[in-house]
Design a protein around this motif. Structure first.
Motif, mmCIF file in Angstrom:
data_model
loop_
_atom_site.group_PDB
_atom_site.id
_atom_site.type_symbol
_atom_site.label_atom_id
_atom_site.label_comp_id
_atom_site.label_asym_id
_atom_site.label_seq_id
_atom_site.Cartn_x
_atom_site.Cartn_y
_atom_site.Cartn_z
ATOM 1 N N LYS A 20 0.840 -1.195 0.000
ATOM 2 C CA LYS A 20 0.000 0.000 0.000
ATOM 3 C C LYS A 20 0.881 1.253 0.000
ATOM 4 O O LYS A 20 0.593 2.235 -0.689
ATOM 5 C CB LYS A 20 -0.898 -0.028 1.242
ATOM 6 N N ILE A 21 1.978 1.184 0.760
ATOM 7 C CA ILE A 21 2.887 2.352 0.835
ATOM 8 C C ILE A 21 3.549 2.588 -0.520
ATOM 9 O O ILE A 21 3.654 3.736 -0.972
ATOM 10 C CB ILE A 21 3.974 2.137 1.911
ATOM 11 N N ASP A 22 3.978 1.499 -1.181
ATOM 12 C CA ASP A 22 4.589 1.643 -2.516
ATOM 13 C C ASP A 22 3.644 2.390 -3.451
ATOM 14 O O ASP A 22 4.043 3.299 -4.179
ATOM 15 C CB ASP A 22 4.883 0.264 -3.134
ATOM 16 N N ARG A 23 2.389 2.014 -3.415
ATOM 17 C CA ARG A 23 1.400 2.618 -4.314
ATOM 18 C C ARG A 23 1.204 4.096 -3.996
ATOM 19 O O ARG A 23 1.108 4.943 -4.886
ATOM 20 C CB ARG A 23 0.052 1.886 -4.216
ATOM 21 N N VAL A 24 1.165 4.393 -2.680
ATOM 22 C CA VAL A 24 0.991 5.788 -2.255
ATOM 23 C C VAL A 24 2.161 6.631 -2.750
ATOM 24 O O VAL A 24 1.979 7.737 -3.276
ATOM 25 C CB VAL A 24 0.881 5.853 -0.703
ATOM 26 N N ILE A 25 3.368 6.093 -2.593
ATOM 27 C CA ILE A 25 4.572 6.838 -3.005
ATOM 28 C C ILE A 25 4.543 7.081 -4.521
ATOM 29 O O ILE A 25 4.725 8.212 -4.990
ATOM 30 C CB ILE A 25 5.862 6.070 -2.609
ATOM 31 N N ILE A 26 4.286 6.016 -5.280
ATOM 32 C CA ILE A 26 4.280 6.155 -6.749
ATOM 33 C C ILE A 26 3.203 7.143 -7.194
ATOM 34 O O ILE A 26 3.436 8.008 -8.034
ATOM 35 C CB ILE A 26 4.079 4.777 -7.419
ATOM 36 N N LYS A 27 2.049 7.024 -6.562
ATOM 37 C CA LYS A 27 0.928 7.884 -6.948
ATOM 38 C C LYS A 27 1.263 9.361 -6.710
ATOM 39 O O LYS A 27 1.039 10.215 -7.569
ATOM 40 C CB LYS A 27 -0.301 7.484 -6.123
ATOM 41 N N LEU A 33 9.484 14.947 -4.655
ATOM 42 C CA LEU A 33 9.019 15.323 -3.319
ATOM 43 C C LEU A 33 10.110 15.051 -2.293
ATOM 44 O O LEU A 33 10.937 14.160 -2.473
ATOM 45 C CB LEU A 33 7.796 14.466 -2.931
ATOM 46 N N TYR A 34 10.087 15.844 -1.217
ATOM 47 C CA TYR A 34 10.946 15.500 -0.086
ATOM 48 C C TYR A 34 10.342 14.259 0.576
ATOM 49 O O TYR A 34 9.105 14.135 0.649
ATOM 50 C CB TYR A 34 10.965 16.629 0.945
ATOM 51 N N THR A 35 11.213 13.388 1.069
ATOM 52 C CA THR A 35 10.694 12.207 1.771
ATOM 53 C C THR A 35 9.826 12.652 2.950
ATOM 54 O O THR A 35 8.808 12.043 3.270
ATOM 55 C CB THR A 35 11.860 11.333 2.287
ATOM 56 N N TYR A 36 10.271 13.762 3.567
ATOM 57 C CA TYR A 36 9.535 14.256 4.731
ATOM 58 C C TYR A 36 8.096 14.645 4.367
ATOM 59 O O TYR A 36 7.191 14.528 5.178
ATOM 60 C CB TYR A 36 10.266 15.459 5.341
ATOM 61 N N THR A 37 7.894 15.096 3.113
ATOM 62 C CA THR A 37 6.542 15.477 2.687
ATOM 63 C C THR A 37 5.619 14.264 2.745
ATOM 64 O O THR A 37 4.487 14.350 3.229
ATOM 65 C CB THR A 37 6.580 16.050 1.250
ATOM 66 N N GLU A 62 18.170 15.381 -2.265
ATOM 67 C CA GLU A 62 17.168 16.043 -1.423
ATOM 68 C C GLU A 62 15.774 15.469 -1.660
ATOM 69 O O GLU A 62 15.057 15.157 -0.733
ATOM 70 C CB GLU A 62 17.141 17.533 -1.728
ATOM 71 N N ARG A 63 15.450 15.351 -2.933
ATOM 72 C CA ARG A 63 14.094 14.910 -3.269
ATOM 73 C C ARG A 63 14.116 13.537 -3.926
ATOM 74 O O ARG A 63 15.135 13.133 -4.469
ATOM 75 C CB ARG A 63 13.451 15.886 -4.266
ATOM 76 N N ILE A 64 12.971 12.872 -3.869
ATOM 77 C CA ILE A 64 12.842 11.634 -4.630
ATOM 78 C C ILE A 64 11.885 11.888 -5.791
ATOM 79 O O ILE A 64 10.937 12.659 -5.656
ATOM 80 C CB ILE A 64 12.325 10.462 -3.761
ATOM 81 N N LEU A 65 12.181 11.302 -6.916
ATOM 82 C CA LEU A 65 11.295 11.464 -8.074
ATOM 83 C C LEU A 65 11.236 10.194 -8.909
ATOM 84 O O LEU A 65 12.151 9.368 -8.845
ATOM 85 C CB LEU A 65 11.685 12.672 -8.924
ATOM 86 N N LEU A 66 10.137 10.066 -9.649
ATOM 87 C CA LEU A 66 9.978 8.876 -10.480
ATOM 88 C C LEU A 66 10.934 8.924 -11.659
ATOM 89 O O LEU A 66 11.157 9.979 -12.249
ATOM 90 C CB LEU A 66 8.552 8.783 -11.028
ATOM 91 N N THR A 67 11.470 7.785 -12.007
ATOM 92 C CA THR A 67 12.288 7.694 -13.222
ATOM 93 C C THR A 67 11.339 7.503 -14.408
ATOM 94 O O THR A 67 10.121 7.345 -14.223
ATOM 95 C CB THR A 67 13.220 6.472 -13.141
ATOM 96 N N LYS A 68 11.902 7.481 -15.623
ATOM 97 C CA LYS A 68 11.073 7.224 -16.811
ATOM 98 C C LYS A 68 10.387 5.862 -16.643
ATOM 99 O O LYS A 68 9.193 5.713 -16.929
ATOM 100 C CB LYS A 68 12.004 7.256 -18.043
ATOM 101 N N LYS A 69 11.194 4.905 -16.150
ATOM 102 C CA LYS A 69 10.653 3.564 -15.937
ATOM 103 C C LYS A 69 9.512 3.597 -14.909
ATOM 104 O O LYS A 69 8.505 2.905 -15.041
ATOM 105 C CB LYS A 69 11.778 2.646 -15.440
ATOM 106 N N GLY A 70 9.686 4.450 -13.897
ATOM 107 C CA GLY A 70 8.672 4.589 -12.854
ATOM 108 C C GLY A 70 7.385 5.188 -13.389
ATOM 109 O O GLY A 70 6.286 4.753 -13.024
ATOM 110 N N VAL A 71 7.528 6.191 -14.261
ATOM 111 C CA VAL A 71 6.339 6.826 -14.864
ATOM 112 C C VAL A 71 5.593 5.796 -15.716
ATOM 113 O O VAL A 71 4.363 5.647 -15.603
ATOM 114 C CB VAL A 71 6.750 8.053 -15.721
#
Lengths: 104, 287
Positions: free
Chosen positions: A5-12, A21-25, A55-64
């Motif tokens: 569920k957490i994986d999905r929330v993060i990806i979404k 996003l900052y991980t803290y966000t 600083e931030r995490i973001l989706l890669t092309k593969k992630g998108v």
């Protein structure tokens, strides 16, 4: 890969945040334990679905692509778009009689 | 999805995540870690604890196995000792279980795998003279960890008194503090210790920073109760004999050495309330 569920929330959430996003966000939004958040991010990073720029995490092309393919980023309002026509009839009340599909 | 039990400020959250990146073992100790952060009254206390945790060595089974093999390899190939005339001994003095016996038991398997299938092992220090009189004149002391070195120096002195005749002595440890190991080496005995540590504060800070770090640690220790049964915090301040160690073998069912800073394992607060400590130190009556 099985998503939690957490994986999905993060990806979404990352799908919607073009600059990441900052991980803290994520932590402050969902109050997920730091351990679970860390482990999910690590897992998704290992799968190359997201990257950490320091600083931030973001989706890669593969992630998108993954988010689109798995329909993780689909809006709430779109959830019912694919319900087949035969299931979209009038609501059946509790304890009321109905004829099952393919009864014959 | 597990919700965070206690909400962290942004700086604290980032500190926790950075620690997890370096030390995955901390992930399983989140509640204790958060409690540790929360007892800090200011940034300097927090900064010091986070700094010390970054330096921590927490061995897992794979690393331990590797170090055990290194010790066995030293005994067989580099010590110059022969299987027939060697006794490999724990330094256990009394009849209480201790980590020296545990490491001896582990090492005997590594020795066996490396061809020494008939070496004499001795699980109590007091039994060394009897084996010495039976021709085992080459002695290896085995222990898990050396802090200030005081205990080992005492055993060496005792051995020199107990044995009538010449003997060779070499010492093997999994880990140890550099200053403690040097004291042993200065006596002229060879030491094999794959993991050597500098003191957590005294050897890593200098000048004003050192003074500030020492004051900060003392303030942190003031948050702990002074006496628990017969144990006095004063004796363990900065670790037993001021060893300032940052090491534990807890993930291999080991006991955290008393040489580690007590802020990480002393079980009660000043008001006598129990702490959820990051590490566990078994010490009789210390609860």
């Amino acid at each position: 890969m099985k998503l939690s569920k957490i994986d999905r929330v993060i990806i979404k959430d990352l799908f919607k945040a073009t600059e990441g996003l900052y991980t803290y966000t994520l932590y402050s939004r969902y109050k997920i334990s730091p351990k679970e958040l860390f482990e999910s991010i690590k897992k998704l990073g290992t799968e190359e679905l997201l990257e950490n720029d320091g600083e931030r995490i973001l989706l890669t092309k593969k992630g998108v692509d993954f988010a689109v393919k798995k329909q993780i980023a689909r809006k709430e309002s779109e959830k019912f778009d694919k319900i087949p026509a035969f299931s979209q009839g009038p609501r059946i009340e509790i304890n009321s009689f109905y004829i099952p599909l393919n009864f014959e | 999805m597990q919700k965070a039990k206690k909400y962290l400020k942004k700086e604290d959250f980032n500190d926790v995540i950075n620690l997890y990146s370096k030390h995955s073992w901390l992930c399983d100790k989140e509640d204790s870690l958060v409690e540790l952060i929360r007892i800090c009254d200011n940034d300097s206390e927090k900064k010091l604890l986070i700094n010390l945790l970054h330096e921590f060595s927490f061995l897992d089974q794979k690393l331990l196995d590797n170090y055990l093999n290194l010790i066995a390899d030293f005994i067989i190939n580099d010590s110059g000792f022969c299987e027939d005339s060697t006794q490999v001994s724990a330094i256990t003095y009394d009849d209480e279980a201790d980590s020296s016996q545990k490491i001896l038991d582990y090492v005997k398997v590594s020795l066996f795998k490396m061809e020494w299938s008939n070496v004499k092992t001795v699980n109590r220090f007091g039994a060394i003279p009897k084996n010495f009189n039976n021709g085992k004149k080459q002695i290896i002391f085995i222990d898990e960890f050396v802090g200030s070195g005081k205990t080992i120096l005492g055993r060496i002195k005792q051995l020199e008194n107990d044995l009538k005749g010449e003997f060779d002595l070499k010492l093997c440890f999994i880990a140890g503090m550099e200053h403690g190991l040097k004291k042993i080496e200065e006596l002229g005995y060879e030491v094999f210790c794959p993991l050597r540590f500098l003191r957590g504060i005294s050897d890593r800070f200098t000048g004003k920073e050192l003074k500030a770090a020492e004051d900060t640690m003392l303030k942190l220790e003031l948050k702990l109760i002074e006496n628990i049964n017969s144990h006095q915090l004063f004796d363990y301040s900065f670790g037993y004999n001021g060893a300032e160690a940052l090491y534990s073998l807890e993930s291999c069912s080991g006991n955290t050495p008393n040489s580690v800073f007590p802020i990480f394992w002393w079980p009660r607060y000043k008001n006598s309330n129990a702490r959820d400590t990051l590490l566990t130190r078994y010490e009789k009556g210390l609860k």
